[in-house]
Write an enzyme that holds these catalytic residues in place. Structure first.
Site, short mmCIF file in Angstrom:
data_model
loop_
_atom_site.label_atom_id
_atom_site.label_comp_id
_atom_site.label_asym_id
_atom_site.label_seq_id
_atom_site.Cartn_x
_atom_site.Cartn_y
_atom_site.Cartn_z
N LEU A 33 0.76 -0.93 0.01
CA LEU A 33 -0.19 -0.13 -0.17
C LEU A 33 0.89 0.89 -0.48
O LEU A 33 0.25 2.62 0.24
CB LEU A 33 -0.73 0.12 1.17
CG LEU A 33 -1.83 -0.73 1.06
CD1 LEU A 33 -2.98 -1.08 2.20
CD2 LEU A 33 -2.96 -1.24 -0.52
N ASP A 51 5.47 -6.85 2.28
CA ASP A 51 6.49 -6.75 1.78
C ASP A 51 6.68 -8.04 0.96
O ASP A 51 7.11 -8.71 1.64
CB ASP A 51 7.05 -6.08 2.80
CG ASP A 51 8.18 -5.24 2.10
OD1 ASP A 51 9.34 -5.87 1.23
OD2 ASP A 51 9.04 -4.74 2.35
N ALA A 72 4.38 -5.62 -8.42
CA ALA A 72 5.08 -5.03 -6.73
C ALA A 72 6.58 -4.17 -7.30
O ALA A 72 7.31 -4.95 -7.68
CB ALA A 72 5.30 -5.58 -5.77
N ALA A 73 6.23 -3.19 -7.33
CA ALA A 73 7.78 -2.64 -7.49
C ALA A 73 7.39 -0.70 -7.09
O ALA A 73 6.40 -0.10 -6.77
CB ALA A 73 8.08 -2.61 -9.02
N TYR A 140 15.94 2.76 -12.38
CA TYR A 140 14.04 2.07 -12.55
C TYR A 140 14.18 1.42 -13.88
O TYR A 140 14.24 -0.14 -13.10
CB TYR A 140 13.11 3.54 -12.33
CG TYR A 140 11.60 2.26 -12.80
CD1 TYR A 140 11.33 1.54 -12.42
CD2 TYR A 140 11.30 2.59 -14.70
CE1 TYR A 140 10.49 0.61 -12.69
CE2 TYR A 140 10.47 1.75 -14.67
CZ TYR A 140 9.77 1.36 -14.02
OH TYR A 140 8.63 0.33 -14.17
N LYS A 144 14.81 -3.40 -13.61
CA LYS A 144 13.48 -3.84 -14.68
C LYS A 144 14.48 -4.37 -15.59
O LYS A 144 14.36 -5.77 -15.53
CB LYS A 144 13.39 -3.00 -14.72
CG LYS A 144 11.69 -2.56 -14.14
CD LYS A 144 11.14 -3.53 -13.99
CE LYS A 144 9.35 -2.81 -13.15
NZ LYS A 144 8.67 -3.62 -12.68
N ILE A 185 -1.13 11.32 -18.95
CA ILE A 185 -1.97 11.36 -18.65
C ILE A 185 -3.07 11.71 -18.13
O ILE A 185 -3.69 13.21 -18.69
CB ILE A 185 -2.68 10.65 -20.04
CG1 ILE A 185 -2.23 10.08 -21.38
CG2 ILE A 185 -4.37 10.13 -20.28
CD1 ILE A 185 -2.58 8.56 -22.26
#
Length: 331
Positions: A33, A51, A72-73, A140, A144, A185
């Protein structure tokens, strides 16, 4: 299917969880959250706060599960520049923890990773294909790329199937609008409807691939069921290239509100061009993006409570926060 979705209370994760639930699959969600909201989830979805690095909790949640979606990231590109250690800890460490737990539980058939188009970096040749090399330019994106490598290595060593979907600029109803570094957007929609100023970094000719959330969800669901996708990397985009200037024009056209555009030409607008080649997704996932940008913007205007008639934003001054026009925001 019996599914666990990490990050399942986020933007993409909640849309995925709700669609799987509607189709009769059993869905568990794990989310800390930090940016998710369990109110997005339909009744009947098994929500768990926690977690993704908590291996004992993962062991418990993976019991009886056959498919895992790992969403989750930490997802803000600018924040990753400020906090690279946190992004490595959560995005890489969390991926490794999940994969360890999948290995030890032993019942997992397939793990699907939500990766990001940011891994491509700046390529002159467009559209980008999965065979092009990665050029991660921000932490980031580095996280990935690392997550993809761990996914394939541990999956192969442990005997479960793996697939990574490189998601481009996803948008749609329910996308959060944080006060700093918001997705482009909803930020532009909010500013234009509020008769505020839209700040564009660079000259606005930089292009991106905006893909509607329903199309992303269909690709994710197909990735759990399609044959011959083990250890594959697959682009998920619209295949349509749109400049930031064009995006502003489309929003103005659809909302009927004139955009007051301010250009910050001293700031970088990010990489010059990025659009997905989705031919591999068409072949392996039978993927057919169905929602064009204009249609998607109309649906966003009609379906998102933030933009419905009667809930229009008040007039806004020009925002000092920088919209996130780089791809990969997947929460």
């Amino acid at each position: 299917m019996r599914v666990l979705i990490t990050g399942g209370a986020g933007f993409i994760g909640s849309h995925l969880a709700n669609q799987l639930h509607r189709r009769g699959h059993y869905v568990r969600v794990l989310d800390d959250l930090s940016s998710g909201d369990p109110a997005r989830l339909l009744p009947g979805i098994n929500f768990n706060r926690g977690d993704v690095r908590d291996i004992p909790k993962l062991w418990s949640l993976l019991q009886g599960v056959d498919v895992v979606y790992h969403l989750a990231a930490r997802v803000s590109v600018p924040a990753s520049v400020l906090y690279p250690r946190e992004y490595n800890d959560v995005n890489v460490g969390g991926t490794v923890s999940l994969l360890e737990a999948c290995r030890d539980v032993g019942s997992i058939r397939r793990v699907i990773l939500a990766s990001s188009a940011t891994v491509y970096g700046d390529h002159e040749v467009q559209p980008v294909t999965e065979s092009m090399g990665t050029r991660p330019a921000v932490p980031y994106a580095v996280s990935k790329v690392a997550a993809e490598h761990y996914l394939f290595a541990i999956g192969q060593l442990s005997g479960f199937e793996t697939v990574a979907l490189r998601i481009f600029n996803a948008y749609g109803p329910g996308q959060p609008l944080p006060p700093t570094h918001p997705p482009v957007i909803p930020q532009f929609m909010h500013q234009i409807l509020g008769r505020g100023s839209v700040v564009i970094f660079g000259d606005g000719t930089q292009t991106r691939d905006f893909v509607y959330i329903d199309d992303v969800v269909e690709a994710l669901i197909s990735a759990a069921q399609a044959p011959h996708v083990d250890r594959q990397i697959i682009n998920v985009g619209s295949g349509e290239e749109t400049s930031i200037n064009q995006l502003v024009d489309y929003i103005s056209e659809i909302t009927g509100a004139r955009a007051n555009v301010l250009y910050n030409r001293e700031g970088s607008g990010g990489i010059a061009r990025l659009v997905a080649d989705v031919s591999k997704a068409r072949q392996l996932l039978k993927y057919r993006p169905r929602t064009g940008l204009r249609q998607g913007l109309r649906r966003l205007l009609e379906e998102d409570p933030l933009f419905r008639p009667g809930h229009r934003p008040a007039p806004q001054p020009s925002s000092p926060s920088r919209p996130l026009v780089d791809p990969g925001q997947s929460s």
